[in-house]
Design a protein around this motif. Structure first.
Motif, mmCIF file in Angstrom:
data_model
loop_
_atom_site.group_PDB
_atom_site.id
_atom_site.type_symbol
_atom_site.label_atom_id
_atom_site.label_comp_id
_atom_site.label_asym_id
_atom_site.label_seq_id
_atom_site.Cartn_x
_atom_site.Cartn_y
_atom_site.Cartn_z
ATOM 1 N N THR A 74 0.826 -1.204 0.000
ATOM 2 C CA THR A 74 0.000 0.000 0.000
ATOM 3 C C THR A 74 0.860 1.253 0.000
ATOM 4 O O THR A 74 0.589 2.213 -0.733
ATOM 5 N N MET A 75 1.918 1.247 0.802
ATOM 6 C CA MET A 75 2.832 2.391 0.836
ATOM 7 C C MET A 75 3.502 2.590 -0.525
ATOM 8 O O MET A 75 3.626 3.714 -1.018
ATOM 9 N N MET A 76 3.937 1.488 -1.122
ATOM 10 C CA MET A 76 4.591 1.572 -2.426
ATOM 11 C C MET A 76 3.652 2.117 -3.497
ATOM 12 O O MET A 76 4.045 2.920 -4.344
ATOM 13 N N ARG A 77 2.415 1.683 -3.476
ATOM 14 C CA ARG A 77 1.466 2.075 -4.520
ATOM 15 C C ARG A 77 0.937 3.494 -4.345
ATOM 16 O O ARG A 77 0.510 4.116 -5.313
ATOM 17 N N HIS A 78 0.949 4.017 -3.124
ATOM 18 C CA HIS A 78 0.305 5.306 -2.891
ATOM 19 C C HIS A 78 1.253 6.422 -2.482
ATOM 20 O O HIS A 78 0.794 7.525 -2.170
ATOM 21 N N THR A 79 2.546 6.184 -2.510
ATOM 22 C CA THR A 79 3.484 7.244 -2.171
ATOM 23 C C THR A 79 3.638 8.195 -3.350
ATOM 24 O O THR A 79 3.428 7.819 -4.494
ATOM 25 N N HIS A 80 4.028 9.422 -3.069
ATOM 26 C CA HIS A 80 4.186 10.416 -4.132
ATOM 27 C C HIS A 80 5.610 10.963 -4.173
ATOM 28 O O HIS A 80 5.845 12.005 -4.773
ATOM 29 N N ASP A 81 6.532 10.249 -3.545
ATOM 30 C CA ASP A 81 7.918 10.716 -3.604
ATOM 31 C C ASP A 81 8.672 9.949 -4.698
ATOM 32 O O ASP A 81 8.095 9.552 -5.697
ATOM 33 N N ALA A 82 9.972 9.714 -4.488
ATOM 34 C CA ALA A 82 10.812 9.148 -5.548
ATOM 35 C C ALA A 82 10.641 7.643 -5.753
ATOM 36 O O ALA A 82 11.209 7.070 -6.662
ATOM 37 N N ILE A 83 9.844 6.976 -4.918
ATOM 38 C CA ILE A 83 9.677 5.534 -5.037
ATOM 39 C C ILE A 83 8.937 5.196 -6.330
ATOM 40 O O ILE A 83 8.023 5.898 -6.742
ATOM 41 N N ASN A 84 9.339 4.113 -6.975
ATOM 42 C CA ASN A 84 8.677 3.643 -8.186
ATOM 43 C C ASN A 84 7.372 2.948 -7.803
ATOM 44 O O ASN A 84 7.370 1.793 -7.392
ATOM 45 N N THR A 85 6.262 3.644 -7.961
ATOM 46 C CA THR A 85 4.971 3.090 -7.571
ATOM 47 C C THR A 85 4.507 1.971 -8.504
ATOM 48 O O THR A 85 3.577 1.239 -8.177
ATOM 49 N N PHE A 86 5.155 1.828 -9.669
ATOM 50 C CA PHE A 86 4.747 0.829 -10.652
ATOM 51 C C PHE A 86 5.564 -0.472 -10.569
ATOM 52 O O PHE A 86 5.354 -1.376 -11.359
ATOM 53 N N VAL A 87 6.499 -0.543 -9.630
ATOM 54 C CA VAL A 87 7.380 -1.717 -9.559
ATOM 55 C C VAL A 87 6.553 -2.992 -9.343
ATOM 56 O O VAL A 87 5.635 -3.016 -8.516
ATOM 57 N N PRO A 88 6.829 -4.064 -10.091
ATOM 58 C CA PRO A 88 6.123 -5.329 -9.855
ATOM 59 C C PRO A 88 6.441 -5.885 -8.464
ATOM 60 O O PRO A 88 7.599 -5.909 -8.050
ATOM 61 N N ILE A 89 5.411 -6.321 -7.765
ATOM 62 C CA ILE A 89 5.565 -6.903 -6.430
ATOM 63 C C ILE A 89 5.033 -8.324 -6.468
ATOM 64 O O ILE A 89 3.859 -8.548 -6.761
ATOM 65 N N ILE A 90 5.910 -9.277 -6.183
ATOM 66 C CA ILE A 90 5.518 -10.677 -6.092
ATOM 67 C C ILE A 90 5.480 -11.037 -4.609
ATOM 68 O O ILE A 90 6.514 -11.060 -3.944
ATOM 69 N N MET A 91 4.276 -11.283 -4.098
ATOM 70 C CA MET A 91 4.150 -11.646 -2.690
ATOM 71 C C MET A 91 4.341 -13.149 -2.529
ATOM 72 O O MET A 91 3.832 -13.941 -3.330
ATOM 73 N N ILE A 92 5.100 -13.530 -1.509
ATOM 74 C CA ILE A 92 5.377 -14.930 -1.220
ATOM 75 C C ILE A 92 4.872 -15.226 0.194
ATOM 76 O O ILE A 92 5.250 -14.548 1.145
ATOM 77 N N SER A 93 4.009 -16.226 0.310
ATOM 78 C CA SER A 93 3.403 -16.513 1.609
ATOM 79 C C SER A 93 3.152 -18.005 1.771
ATOM 80 O O SER A 93 2.934 -18.716 0.790
ATOM 81 N N ALA A 94 3.163 -18.452 3.013
ATOM 82 C CA ALA A 94 2.821 -19.845 3.308
ATOM 83 C C ALA A 94 1.307 -20.030 3.358
ATOM 84 O O ALA A 94 0.820 -21.154 3.389
ATOM 85 N N HIS A 95 0.555 -18.928 3.334
ATOM 86 C CA HIS A 95 -0.901 -18.976 3.463
ATOM 87 C C HIS A 95 -1.550 -18.635 2.126
ATOM 88 O O HIS A 95 -1.151 -17.686 1.462
ATOM 89 N N SER A 96 -2.585 -19.406 1.758
ATOM 90 C CA SER A 96 -3.217 -19.174 0.459
ATOM 91 C C SER A 96 -4.744 -19.186 0.529
ATOM 92 O O SER A 96 -5.408 -19.622 -0.398
ATOM 93 N N GLU A 97 -5.302 -18.705 1.643
ATOM 94 C CA GLU A 97 -6.748 -18.599 1.735
ATOM 95 C C GLU A 97 -7.248 -17.549 0.743
ATOM 96 O O GLU A 97 -6.565 -16.574 0.448
ATOM 97 N N TYR A 98 -8.478 -17.751 0.278
ATOM 98 C CA TYR A 98 -9.051 -16.845 -0.714
ATOM 99 C C TYR A 98 -9.022 -15.393 -0.249
ATOM 100 O O TYR A 98 -8.704 -14.491 -1.024
ATOM 101 N N TRP A 99 -9.331 -15.138 1.036
ATOM 102 C CA TRP A 99 -9.370 -13.761 1.518
ATOM 103 C C TRP A 99 -7.997 -13.112 1.432
ATOM 104 O O TRP A 99 -7.884 -11.906 1.155
#
Length: 198
Positions: A74-99
């Motif tokens: 959320t911080m990456m996508r909504h910041t307005h400073d020098a961060i690349n808001t479009f960078v691809p983010i691949i989330m890795i988790s041991a949990h895969s519930e639909y929610w």
């Protein structure tokens, strides 16, 4: 194009509070030919790195402190400073519930990978974000990779299968997650043999 050169110029940031998991991911990336890899032990450290180093792809754990992977996204996508808001983010988790899958997608995560990961599964998600990038949508309450095609398809599927509803706690398989995030026919992508690992 060989895999060793395919990822040679791609900059990866691994953000995970588990040092062992960071090592596994780093080794897989190195096996795939990645050369420029940085690590962060939590979301705060990852944000500091991103401020001065332009990662091309972020590999992100869900459960971290002081803030988790969803908060980081959320911080990456909504910041307005020098961060690349479009960078691809691949989330890795041991949990895969639909929610969880739904929440990650709605936060702006590009891909979702379930642990334990392999070189083959990680490479397939990386390939997807490189070769089939989705356009970004900036709408009230959402900024991230376009999810509208899925919403239309999902709505139609719901109408066809009423009154059945997906339980929020239903565990999803990796193929279902891939389909949830991506709608293109991946069979049309150029074929690379599965990565070889020692």
């Amino acid at each position: 194009m060989g895999q060793s050169s395919y990822l040679a110029n791609v900059k990866f940031l691994i953000a995970d509070d588990n040092a062992f998991m960071r090592t596994i991911i780093r080794r897989i990336l190195a096996t795939l030919g990645a050369q420029d890899i940085r690590e962060a032990g939590d979301g705060a450290e990852a944000l500091k790195i991103i401020q001065t180093w332009p990662a091309d792809i972020i590999l992100l754990d869900w459960e971290m402190t002081p803030f988790d992977g969803i908060e980081f996204t959320t911080m990456m996508r909504h910041t307005h400073d020098a961060i690349n808001t479009f960078v691809p983010i691949i989330m890795i988790s041991a949990h895969s519930e639909y929610w969880r899958i739904s929440k990650a997608r709605d936060a702006g995560v590009t891909e979702f990978l379930v642990k334990p990961i392999s070189a083959h599964t990680l490479f397939s998600r990386i390939r997807n974000v490189i070769e089939r990038p989705r356009p970004f949508v900036n709408a009230p309450g959402f900024f991230g990779p376009d999810r509208r095609r899925h919403e239309a398809k999902h709505t139609q599927e719901r109408r066809e299968h009423e009154p059945e509803q997906i339980s929020p706690d239903r565990v999803m398989e990796q193929d279902e997650i891939n389909a949830f995030f991506n709608h293109a026919d991946t069979a049309q992508l150029p074929h690379y043999p599965p990565p070889k690992t020692e």
